[in-house]
Design a protein around this motif. Structure first.
Motif, PDB file in Angstrom:
ATOM      1  N   TYR A 214       0.819  -1.217   0.000  1.00  0.00           N
ATOM      2  CA  TYR A 214       0.000   0.000   0.000  1.00  0.00           C
ATOM      3  C   TYR A 214       0.849   1.262   0.000  1.00  0.00           C
ATOM      4  N   VAL A 215       0.190   2.337  -0.390  1.00  0.00           N
ATOM      5  CA  VAL A 215       0.830   3.647  -0.463  1.00  0.00           C
ATOM      6  C   VAL A 215      -0.047   4.613   0.322  1.00  0.00           C
ATOM      7  N   GLU A 216       0.562   5.511   1.089  1.00  0.00           N
ATOM      8  CA  GLU A 216      -0.211   6.538   1.783  1.00  0.00           C
ATOM      9  C   GLU A 216       0.089   7.878   1.118  1.00  0.00           C
ATOM     10  N   ARG A 217      -0.977   8.561   0.700  1.00  0.00           N
ATOM     11  CA  ARG A 217      -0.810   9.819  -0.024  1.00  0.00           C
ATOM     12  C   ARG A 217      -1.866  10.795   0.482  1.00  0.00           C
ATOM     13  N   ASP A 218      -1.441  11.936   0.978  1.00  0.00           N
ATOM     14  CA  ASP A 218      -2.362  12.952   1.513  1.00  0.00           C
ATOM     15  C   ASP A 218      -3.320  12.340   2.539  1.00  0.00           C
ATOM     16  N   GLY A 219      -2.803  11.469   3.397  1.00  0.00           N
ATOM     17  CA  GLY A 219      -3.627  10.887   4.462  1.00  0.00           C
ATOM     18  C   GLY A 219      -4.573   9.797   3.994  1.00  0.00           C
ATOM     19  N   GLN A 220      -4.527   9.454   2.693  1.00  0.00           N
ATOM     20  CA  GLN A 220      -5.385   8.382   2.176  1.00  0.00           C
ATOM     21  C   GLN A 220      -4.540   7.175   1.813  1.00  0.00           C
ATOM     22  N   LYS A 221      -5.102   5.981   2.058  1.00  0.00           N
ATOM     23  CA  LYS A 221      -4.363   4.763   1.732  1.00  0.00           C
ATOM     24  C   LYS A 221      -4.846   4.168   0.410  1.00  0.00           C
TER      25      LYS A 221
ATOM     26  N   LEU B 115       3.076  -4.034   3.429  1.00  0.00           N
ATOM     27  CA  LEU B 115       4.281  -3.287   3.043  1.00  0.00           C
ATOM     28  C   LEU B 115       3.868  -1.902   2.569  1.00  0.00           C
ATOM     29  N   GLU B 116       4.309  -0.874   3.303  1.00  0.00           N
ATOM     30  CA  GLU B 116       4.067   0.488   2.833  1.00  0.00           C
ATOM     31  C   GLU B 116       5.143   0.825   1.812  1.00  0.00           C
ATOM     32  N   LEU B 117       4.701   1.167   0.606  1.00  0.00           N
ATOM     33  CA  LEU B 117       5.631   1.407  -0.502  1.00  0.00           C
ATOM     34  C   LEU B 117       5.840   2.902  -0.714  1.00  0.00           C
ATOM     35  N   PRO B 118       6.989   3.277  -1.289  1.00  0.00           N
ATOM     36  CA  PRO B 118       7.201   4.693  -1.620  1.00  0.00           C
ATOM     37  C   PRO B 118       6.139   5.155  -2.622  1.00  0.00           C
ATOM     38  N   GLU B 119       5.794   6.443  -2.547  1.00  0.00           N
ATOM     39  CA  GLU B 119       4.741   6.977  -3.427  1.00  0.00           C
ATOM     40  C   GLU B 119       5.066   6.788  -4.898  1.00  0.00           C
TER      41      GLU B 119
END
Lengths: 366, 366
Positions: free
Chosen positions: B205-212, B292-296
């Protein structure tokens, strides 16, 4: 802070893991972890533990891939799931053909005097009720009638000291979480009727330089239940008529001075459950678990006098304290072990990973 | 990508939830969710779904507190737990007094011809074996002897088409995850012997602007199992002799081109389990789950040709696709629903929260 149903003042000898006799596990399949390998060997001689003791024990090396290191965790889960061998000493408490609880055969003797309120059935048709079951007099149709009638009985048993610690706080009687409430009953009496209990427990954590820390509370020495023991930042039983989320926000304010804005960021992450028999008391609890990532500069402030102090401790150190001591209120250990699983502090490479994971929901999670 | 044991080409009519007949649930207590309230009502007329269909369905409003909205999730869990009513048609497969699997009584007829290899016992002492059990000839003492003897039988049954899809890939036979391996057996035959199966599934997953957002794969149309269906970014069965963590890193590279440095950041977060009976096949699988949190700016690149393409989709939209369609390979739905629980996308305020949560570990999680 969450209170247990039965009063419990921990004795000093019970605070260290090595004094805990291993108990049979509920729904246990073959256990792969030898209890003889317990990691709990830390000697402490003070008459009551302090934050210094906690920090000292936490400091010991914690290797999450050590194949033996789950034993101490499993002992803490066992501590919440005692007495499975005594299940046959209980008979179901049935309302509207649903099992809402279990009552010890010895305790039913106190209820037999009140035959206009409690009814004892021997010819049960359900396979769950081979030894009969207890129900309420069919004349008590309305919830408020049941509540009033049972309250009269509990008042008498409370005055006689048979049910200690009356709180004058009503507890909903229902077979499962989403089921309708059949009536309400004094909270201190709930474990004598083996009712389902629900609570909310929150792991408040901080991430700093890639490391996670948990805010831990130490319960006030003046509390009637588990005085001086370690506890979650925020935890509480779930009263009737309030949602888990609303209750959590309320407890955040009362127990740790967490503002509504921050409390609303708490994330529900699942549940743990356990079934514990202690003499006549049968706890069947489900705890809804929450994680809240707090700002680095946040400092909790207890508002209701139930917490002596708080301390921010590295998660790996908290794991050590749980493995090696019984400093934590027993059911908090379960919720923190669940946190350790979800945040990768316990790994599949450890022998007994699935056994420990499964054991976190040993109880009737409904 | 993870493959099921039994070959399965999904039919078009099976891809939409509303065509799934509700099945009995294993270990089910009373269900609070009415299956009649299924949210799956999205009409799709194309002969095969595309990413546009996925995005369109995902876009529909998703309200996590809607009390009816867990039905679609529960249907997907049921899809992995079929046939509990047929359990009595199976008898245990026992090695060294441990149950390692279950064999359909109909299938045992094929094994009876090989009486120098398989032994049928009728006077079983265990309550689990009232209808008798199957074991191996006691002369086959060593693992390698058992492996060779059983392989000969499976070769013959494979040639006859009784066990289709032989892969020439060996599968360990053991009663639980940490138990010793008694012998090994062709992977395609595993469900005919009801063996425990283990896999690793990773939510990238990716977290962007507080959204997953979740990275989702679409399986190649040329795959023999579940062609064209949606899948995790990384998932795979666990071969003998490799740890979960090592296997995950290997699969990360092969399936999504994720470097070792990034793959090592994956966090183990628990497990899901299911038990599924389909004719003679009995799957008893445990999937170790990873986040796994992935880079944007990360973009996956499939290396082994098993994935047609990848797409980054908002988690709330993925939740909708799971609720409303059967686009996902069935067991991936379980792992993603577990992700939804752990990341707060499913909340205790939803009716049936605990039922759904419990159902994610319906199988023998050992």
């Amino acid at each position: 802070m969450a209170s247990g149903f039965c009063s419990l003042r921990p004795t000093l000898t019970s605070l260290f893991s090595f004094s805990l006799a291993p108990t049979l596990r509920w729904r246990s399949s073959s256990l792969r972890i030898s209890r003889a390998l317990s990691a709990a060997t830390v000697p402490i001689s003070s008459s009551s533990f302090t934050w210094d003791d906690v920090v000292e024990i936490g400091r010991a090396e914690y290797a999450p891939c050590n194949s033996d290191d789950l034993t101490g965790f499993l002992e803490k889960v066992d501590r919440c799931n005692r007495g499975s061998e005594k299940l046959a000493e209980f008979i179901p408490f049935v309302i509207e053909e649903q099992i809402v609880g279990y009552i010890h055969k010895g305790f039913t003797e106190y209820l037999r005097d009140f035959h206009d309120i409690f009814t004892f059935s021997q010819n049960a048709s359900s396979p769950d009720c081979v030894d009969g079951h207890v129900t309420l007099n069919l004349m008590l149709e309305k919830p408020e009638d049941r509540t009033r009638a049972v309250a009269d009985v509990i008042k008498i048993l409370g005055d006689k000291g048979i049910i200690p610690g009356i709180r004058n706080e009503l507890y909903p009687v229902k077979p499962s979480f989403n089921a309708p409430v059949y009536f309400s009953l004094e909270r201190a009496a709930a474990p004598y009727f083996g009712l389902k209990g629900y609570g909310v427990h929150m792991n408040g954590y901080v991430e700093r330089d890639g490391q996670k820390f948990l805010w831990i509370g130490k319960r006030s020495l003046s509390k009637s239940t588990y005085p001086g023991m370690l506890d979650h930042l925020v935890a509480g039983g779930l009263p009737h008529g309030i949602s888990c989320g609303e209750n959590l926000v309320k407890e955040c304010e009362e127990e740790a001075g967490i503002s509504k804005v921050i409390a609303h960021r708490a994330i529900p992450v699942g549940a743990v459950s356990y079934m514990d028999i202690d003499h006549y008391c049968f706890k069947r609890d489900v705890l809804f678990c929450y994680d809240l990532e707090l700002p680095e500069d946040f400092v909790p402030k207890n508002q209701d006098g139930e917490v002596e102090s708080f301390k921010l401790i590295r998660v790996a150190q908290v794991a050590n304290v749980i493995r090696k001591t019984s400093f934590f209120k027993a059911n908090c250990s379960l919720v923190i072990i669940d946190f350790l699983f979800r945040h990768g502090f316990i790994r599949p490479e450890s022998s007994g990973y699935l056994d420990l994971y499964r054991s976190l929901r040993n109880g009737d999670c409904s």
